[in-house]
Design a protein around this motif. Structure first.
Motif: not given
Length: 723
Positions: A427-432
């Motif tokens: 699983a992946v989570d990304e903040i930009t």
């Protein structure tokens, strides 16, 4: 003579035919033997997923040609290429429960009662959860005998006693002719439940053949019905004094249904007394029990399977090897559960501005996964390239400094399964859009602890951060903890990470801003911010306390006396000294510049190469060669050891120049004091460096070099005619 010759010729032909037929018969014997040899019995339970082992499991009963458990050498999945250790097979000690429908068809030579008693006694050795029902002479199926709920399931003796009371012969053998196939068909029709997940078998105990005169049922119908309901047929047949079974037909039935045929009494001299028959029956029932216990468990690591994303199923064609023979178990449609793994970054949001007061930034994550903590791993990546050790982003870390962009940074959290040899991404989570405020250091050029009169303030970028181009440094000042005011309306440019601001008279400026009683003065510097205190700035310094001293006295010049003519030759010496000093300054500046270029060449920084590869096309006399700039430092020169070799030109030194990636840009620099080059229209001699951009054109000796990104560009179209 003619008749006699004809006779000899036909005799020779006759013997040749006899010899040929004999050879053909010998050649056919292995095939005939193989056809008569019973095939291994295979029964499979289908495919299920086991969460505890994270594997799909297939249970299979594998019985050899002798009715005993099959010895398995190996197992494989033909339909997929799986890692060697991902598929395993092992014997199962506690097999699955079995429903047994016993069809008893015997004559007076071996009456039903002793057959029933032997069968009942052997049931004590069967697992408690097995079920039993009988079909006897009147074609009636007795009630199904399973483990009674009112009895203790562990008390086998009580259950067997319960069975004994329930097992009653279903008819009188003297009442009519036994119809064997009808009895088997009755068991398959009335006793087998097609919807049941249990293994269901028919056990035939007989010493008589099928009486075709009294029934239209054929053994083909028995086979078809058994195959339809997925039931195995096992037969124990006795050749008794009174009757003889159809052994060939029974062998065909058992082979076609993956069962087995055990026989007794076919050999001359076999004792066919009732006591011996009962003893043999007990022995063969033990063989039957052993055949039911031939269960194996095949496990396939679910992590190695790639199910259909819609159905979550994957077909597995399973084959086992035994004594050099491959035995196909069939193709199983295995369905994997939808296992949800998720990770979420909880302490950081999109478009977040992280001020110095919020640093170091501690990143928290929320994980939803059935995996234990020692089976998983969380990795934090800054801008997709730099892994953060632990959960803290510290701008004092050199790797963090090199990875940061001026703005629009991203933070990626990845959850991995670490149970295998290689970790698998779950699983992946990304903040930009994250911006990190970075530190500046502000100082004042003063030999004493106070400032007064003309004062110069210097702001310097701390660390190896990427610095935006064309930026200015703003300076602010405040008194007594009040609001910051602009130190001067003008702002110096940021050059090589440094900005310098000179105030002509700091005393007058402070009085102008805060009055004569100003005290507790503090100066800050910041870049890219609109707030006067630098709170929203990309770079900001800590406040620098300053103390005002006395301003230098301003002297009023007295009235000058009348000018006295001086001899002109008195100016020669001062002018000569001034000229010498100017020359020394120029030489020093040149030496400093050369030292900087040499340092750039010798010491690459930690900036990674850009993803978009810059290329350099070299042209001479209509011939072209293109080089990709894939190293931080690429040597240019006439020697063969250079990365970019410019041969056969005496105007080019063996170590002429270098193309280098520094400070996030490409540069060309000469490597020798006498080296010459023209870069972008600028003449470079000696240790000089010039930035390279796409379409920048270089001239080194008779070679023309052009920078570009397009790998398929026409070299002739890249050259500028006005070079």
């Amino acid at each position: 003579m003619t008749f006699k010759g004809w006779t000899v010729i036909n005799r020779k032909t006759f013997f040749r035919q006899i010899l040929l037929m004999t050879l053909l018969m010998w050649a056919a014997l292995p095939a005939i033997a193989q056809e008569s040899d019973p095939q291994p019995g295979v029964y499979t339970y289908g495919c299920v997923y086991d969460e505890g082992s994270n594997a799909v499991q297939i249970r299979a009963d594998l019985m050899g040609r002798d009715g005993a458990p099959l010895f398995v050498d190996s197992v494989a999945v033909r339909s997929l290429e799986l890692p060697e250790d991902s598929v395993t097979i092992q014997r199962v000690e506690d097999r699955q429960p079995v429903r047994i429908l016993a069809v008893i068809d015997t004559t007076r030579s071996y009456p039903v009662e002793p057959v029933r008693d032997v069968l009942q006694d052997k049931m004590a050795e069967f697992p408690v959860l097995d079920e039993l029902a009988l079909v006897t002479f009147n074609d009636r199926v007795s009630p199904l005998l399973g483990a009674p709920s009112e009895l203790n399931a562990n008390d086998k003796l009580a259950i067997i006693d319960y069975y004994r009371d329930r097992i009653v012969p279903g008819g009188d053998p003297q009442a009519g002719i036994a119809v064997l196939y009808d009895g088997i068909l009755t068991a398959l029709r009335d006793g087998i439940d097609p919807a049941s997940e249990m293994r269901q078998v028919v056990l035939v105990l007989t010493d008589s053949p099928h009486r075709n005169e009294s029934s239209d049922t054929t053994h083909r119908e028995v086979i078809e019905r058994a195959q339809t309901v997925d039931a195995q047929i096992f037969v124990i047949a006795f050749d008794t004094i009174q009757d003889t079974p159809d052994f060939d037909v029974l062998n065909e039935i058992t082979s076609a249904t993956n069962g087995f045929l055990w026989t007794y009494g076919q050999d001359e001299g076999d004792d066919k007394s009732l006591a011996t028959l009962s003893d043999e029956m007990e022995t063969l029932l033990s063989d039957f029990q052993q055949a039911l216990d031939s269960e194996y468990l095949i496990s396939i690591n679910a992590d190695t399977l790639e199910p259909d994303p819609t159905t979550l199923s994957v077909p597995l064609e399973v084959v086992v090897a035994s004594s050099g023979q491959d035995i196909e178990l069939g193709t199983f449609d295995c369905v994997l559960p939808l296992i949800d793994h998720s990770i979420a970054i909880g302490s950081v949001s999109n478009n977040l501005f992280v001020s110095l007061s919020q640093q170091p930034l501690i990143v928290s994550t929320t994980i939803d996964s059935p995996l234990a903590e020692d089976e998983r791993e969380v990795r934090l990546l800054l801008n997709d390239t730099t892994q953060i050790l632990g959960s803290t982003i510290n701008l004092n870390d050199a790797s963090v400094q090199g990875a940061l962009r001026p703005t629009d940074n991203s933070l990626r959290a990845e959850l991995y399964d670490t149970r295998g040899d290689e970790a698998q991404l779950l699983a992946v989570d990304e903040i930009t859009g994250i911006s990190f405020q970075r530190p500046l250091t502000v100082s004042v050029e003063s030999e004493s602890g106070t400032v007064g009169g003309e004062t110069t303030f210097v702001a310097t970028v701390d660390g190896d951060f990427a610095i935006p181009e064309n930026r200015v440094v703003r300076f602010g000042i405040r008194a007594n903890g009040g609001e910051y005011q602009r130190l001067l309306p003008t702002s110096p440019d940021l050059i090589d990470g440094e900005g310098r601001l000179t105030v002509d008279n700091i005393n007058e400026r402070v009085t102008e801003l805060f009055g004569e009683d100003a005290s507790n003065l503090e100066v800050i510097a910041y870049i890219d911010g609109s707030a006067a205190d630098g709170s929203d700035a990309l770079f900001v310094s800590e406040p620098l306390p300053i103390t005002l001293g006395e301003a230098p006295a301003v002297t009023t010049p007295a009235e000058a006396p009348a000018a006295v003519a001086l001899p002109t030759d008195g100016l020669v010496i001062p002018l000569a000294i001034a000229g010498a000093l100017l020359l020394i300054d120029l030489l020093l500046l040149r030496q400093i510049r050369q030292m900087r270029v040499k340092r750039m060449i010798k010491y690459p920084d930690d900036r990674e190469l850009p993803q978009n590869t810059l290329r350099l096309t070299v042209t001479r006399d209509g011939r072209h060669q293109t080089y990709s700039l894939t190293k931080q430092t690429m040597d240019v020169g006439r020697g063969t050891s250079n990365d970019i070799n410019l041969t056969d030109d005496t105007n080019i030194s063996r170590e002429h120049g270098v193309v280098m990636w520094r400070r996030g840009k490409w540069y060309y620099a000469n490597r020798k004091s006498q080296a010459r080059a023209v870069v972008g229209g600028k003449f470079l001699r000696g240790y000089r460096a010039q930035e390279l951009r796409p379409d920048t054109q270089l001239q080194i000796g008779e070679y023309t070099l052009v920078c570009h990104y397009d790998s398929e560009a026409d070299p002739d179209s890249l050259l500028k005619t006005q070079f």
